[in-house]
Motif scaffolding. Structure first.
Motif, mmCIF file in Angstrom:
data_model
loop_
_atom_site.group_PDB
_atom_site.id
_atom_site.type_symbol
_atom_site.label_atom_id
_atom_site.label_comp_id
_atom_site.label_asym_id
_atom_site.label_seq_id
_atom_site.Cartn_x
_atom_site.Cartn_y
_atom_site.Cartn_z
ATOM 1 N N LEU A 12 3.646 2.089 12.362
ATOM 2 C CA LEU A 12 2.636 3.097 12.695
ATOM 3 C C LEU A 12 1.256 2.700 12.178
ATOM 4 O O LEU A 12 0.235 3.008 12.794
ATOM 5 N N GLY A 13 1.227 1.994 11.038
ATOM 6 C CA GLY A 13 -0.049 1.549 10.493
ATOM 7 C C GLY A 13 -0.713 0.489 11.343
ATOM 8 O O GLY A 13 -1.935 0.357 11.325
ATOM 9 N N VAL A 14 0.088 -0.265 12.110
ATOM 10 C CA VAL A 14 -0.470 -1.312 12.968
ATOM 11 C C VAL A 14 -0.950 -0.730 14.290
ATOM 12 O O VAL A 14 -2.059 -1.029 14.759
ATOM 13 N N VAL A 15 -0.124 0.106 14.924
ATOM 14 C CA VAL A 15 -0.468 0.631 16.245
ATOM 15 C C VAL A 15 -1.403 1.830 16.169
ATOM 16 O O VAL A 15 -1.956 2.255 17.186
ATOM 17 N N GLY A 16 -1.622 2.375 14.994
ATOM 18 C CA GLY A 16 -2.447 3.563 14.868
ATOM 19 C C GLY A 16 -3.928 3.306 14.809
ATOM 20 O O GLY A 16 -4.722 4.246 14.691
ATOM 21 N N GLY A 17 -4.344 2.049 14.858
ATOM 22 C CA GLY A 17 -5.774 1.731 14.794
ATOM 23 C C GLY A 17 -6.054 0.786 13.646
ATOM 24 O O GLY A 17 -5.217 0.591 12.751
ATOM 25 N N PRO A 18 -7.232 0.171 13.627
ATOM 26 C CA PRO A 18 -7.557 -0.802 12.582
ATOM 27 C C PRO A 18 -7.743 -0.149 11.220
ATOM 28 O O PRO A 18 -8.438 0.858 11.090
ATOM 29 N N THR A 19 -7.109 -0.706 10.224
ATOM 30 C CA THR A 19 -7.287 -0.308 8.822
ATOM 31 C C THR A 19 -7.485 -1.583 8.012
ATOM 32 O O THR A 19 -6.901 -2.622 8.327
ATOM 33 N N TYR A 20 -8.278 -1.486 6.934
ATOM 34 C CA TYR A 20 -8.746 -2.699 6.280
ATOM 35 C C TYR A 20 -8.383 -2.794 4.799
ATOM 36 O O TYR A 20 -8.193 -3.904 4.304
ATOM 37 N N ILE A 21 -8.305 -1.681 4.093
ATOM 38 C CA ILE A 21 -8.157 -1.723 2.640
ATOM 39 C C ILE A 21 -6.849 -1.037 2.250
ATOM 40 O O ILE A 21 -6.653 0.140 2.562
ATOM 41 N N PRO A 22 -5.936 -1.754 1.580
ATOM 42 C CA PRO A 22 -4.690 -1.122 1.132
ATOM 43 C C PRO A 22 -4.959 0.012 0.142
ATOM 44 O O PRO A 22 -5.929 -0.017 -0.635
ATOM 45 N N PHE A 23 -4.094 1.039 0.190
ATOM 46 C CA PHE A 23 -4.157 2.231 -0.663
ATOM 47 C C PHE A 23 -5.382 3.097 -0.372
ATOM 48 O O PHE A 23 -5.558 4.150 -0.985
ATOM 49 N N VAL A 24 -6.271 2.630 0.517
ATOM 50 C CA VAL A 24 -7.423 3.434 0.920
ATOM 51 C C VAL A 24 -7.276 3.845 2.377
ATOM 52 O O VAL A 24 -7.283 5.033 2.711
ATOM 53 N N ASP A 25 -7.147 2.854 3.258
ATOM 54 C CA ASP A 25 -6.959 3.129 4.684
ATOM 55 C C ASP A 25 -5.492 3.337 5.053
ATOM 56 O O ASP A 25 -5.181 4.022 6.021
ATOM 57 N N PHE A 26 -4.591 2.699 4.302
ATOM 58 C CA PHE A 26 -3.169 2.801 4.631
ATOM 59 C C PHE A 26 -2.343 2.592 3.371
ATOM 60 O O PHE A 26 -2.842 2.054 2.368
ATOM 61 N N ASP A 27 -1.091 3.020 3.425
ATOM 62 C CA ASP A 27 -0.154 2.829 2.320
ATOM 63 C C ASP A 27 0.681 1.584 2.595
ATOM 64 O O ASP A 27 1.439 1.539 3.571
ATOM 65 N N PRO A 28 0.557 0.556 1.760
ATOM 66 C CA PRO A 28 1.298 -0.684 2.024
ATOM 67 C C PRO A 28 2.799 -0.486 1.860
ATOM 68 O O PRO A 28 3.251 0.352 1.081
ATOM 69 N N THR A 29 3.561 -1.295 2.590
ATOM 70 C CA THR A 29 5.017 -1.262 2.539
ATOM 71 C C THR A 29 5.547 -2.686 2.599
ATOM 72 O O THR A 29 4.893 -3.592 3.137
ATOM 73 N N LEU A 30 6.730 -2.883 2.051
ATOM 74 C CA LEU A 30 7.369 -4.207 2.028
ATOM 75 C C LEU A 30 8.445 -4.332 3.095
ATOM 76 O O LEU A 30 9.298 -5.219 3.012
ATOM 77 N N THR A 31 8.409 -3.482 4.104
ATOM 78 C CA THR A 31 9.455 -3.494 5.133
ATOM 79 C C THR A 31 9.507 -4.825 5.866
ATOM 80 O O THR A 31 10.595 -5.401 6.052
#
Length: 342
Positions: free
Chosen positions: A41-60
């Motif tokens: 969802l973080g990839v297809v939901g639009g561009p995000t640039y900074i971990p923990f700010v724009d998106f929550d990182p995952t190790l999946t």
């Protein structure tokens, strides 16, 4: 001139330009790295640039890659490492000997001998295949041996026609890279298949893939090392010849140590070509000896390209080359790998 030599505002403008170029160069790597830690969802939901700010990182993506859910990661990594190092070392070693010979010795190849080789090779293959009824592999082997023997024998005779020199031979080597890779890959696959029918398995083997990469890399090695050897002072070799030093000792004991920076640079370029090569690995392997480019290309599903998995696999393929280039560049700058004339 370096940035340190500049004064005043020119120094700051140069520094700003260097930082801008650094950001431009590293941004693709940064983008691949953060994409590998994004969720679907973080990839297809639009561009995000900074971990923990724009998106929550995952190790999946990493857990799926390392666990084998996305392909045999460890097998492909080991296969890429073994085949890449072996092919690069062999190509650099063999190509260096050929390049040195083309620099220090004069060759004359009769054009008519080359024509005889081509005619006998093709004619012998067609004769063995369609007239005598031999298999493709047997016909190819007999035709090649007969053509090579006749070409070498005819070159010692007085034949009419032009002579080809060292520059022509180098051009012939380099011209091999002008052919579309698909032609060589498909021809190698057919030849390997026929050799397998004779009991010599080459498809999906270490030997077959390594030989293909050595042949693929030799033209660029010969072209690069020829310039390095031409820049070496010939007086050192002539002094050794006066002392009756054999040619092989001159090459291994004098020429190779003096050309060590060139050998390292050529090895790095060859390894980069082999490490990133896709087409030969696609045609000549099926499972056991598949390399990392095949693994990266396979990170998709029926839903399309899954960029989080592709980024994780691509980052694994990129990191070894970046680390090796950084280590070797530091050693070369510090002078530890520079050859010296004694």
């Amino acid at each position: 001139m370096s940035v340190r030599d500049l004064k005043g505002s020119g120094r700051w403008w140069a520094l700003a330009g260097c930082l801008l170029w650094l950001a431009f160069t590293f941004f693709p790597l940064y983008w691949v790295a953060i994409t590998s830690f994004k969720s679907p969802l973080g990839v297809v939901g639009g561009p995000t640039y900074i971990p923990f700010v724009d998106f929550d990182p995952t190790l999946t993506a990493w857990s799926e890659l390392l666990s084998g859910a996305r392909g045999q990661f460890y097998n492909t990594f080991i296969a890429s490492t073994i085949v890449g190092l072996s092919a690069s070392v062999l190509a650099t070693f063999i190509g260096s000997m050929a390049a040195y010979a083309l620099v220090r010795f004069t060759f004359e190849v009769k054009l008519l001998s080359g024509v005889i080789f081509v005619v006998v090779a093709f004619g012998g293959y067609l004769l063995g295949r369609h007239v005598l009824g031999y298999g493709q592999a047997i016909s190819l082997i007999f035709a090649f041996v007969a053509a090579l023997a006749l070409a070498v024998g005819s070159s010692r005779m007085k034949l009419p026609g032009p002579l080809l020199g060292n520059d022509d031979i180098v051009f012939w080597f380099v011209s091999q890279r002008m052919f579309p890779p698909i032609v060589a890959a498909f021809a190698l696959f057919l030849m390997y298949t026929e050799m397998g029918k004779l009991g010599f398995k080459l498809v999906d083997t270490y030997t077959g893939l390594t030989f293909a990469y050595v042949a693929f890399s030799l033209p660029i090695v010969i072209w690069l090392m020829r310039d390095f050897f031409a820049a070496l002072p010939v007086e050192v070799e002539e002094a050794a010849m006066v002392d009756n030093v054999p040619s092989w000792r001159i090459f291994f004991g004098i020429v190779l140590p003096m050309s060590k920076p060139g050998l390292i640079a050529t090895f790095m370029i060859t390894l980069a070509f082999v490490w990133n090569e896709f087409l030969f690995a696609l045609f000549l392997t099926s499972s056991k000896w598949q390399t990392l480019p095949i693994l990266v290309a396979g990170q998709n599903s029926q839903r399309g390209d899954e960029w989080w998995s592709i980024s994780a696999a691509a980052l694994v393929a990129i990191i070894p080359m970046v680390v090796m280039a950084g280590i070797l560049s530091r050693l070369m700058r510090s002078g530890l790998l520079l050859g010296a004339i004694k």
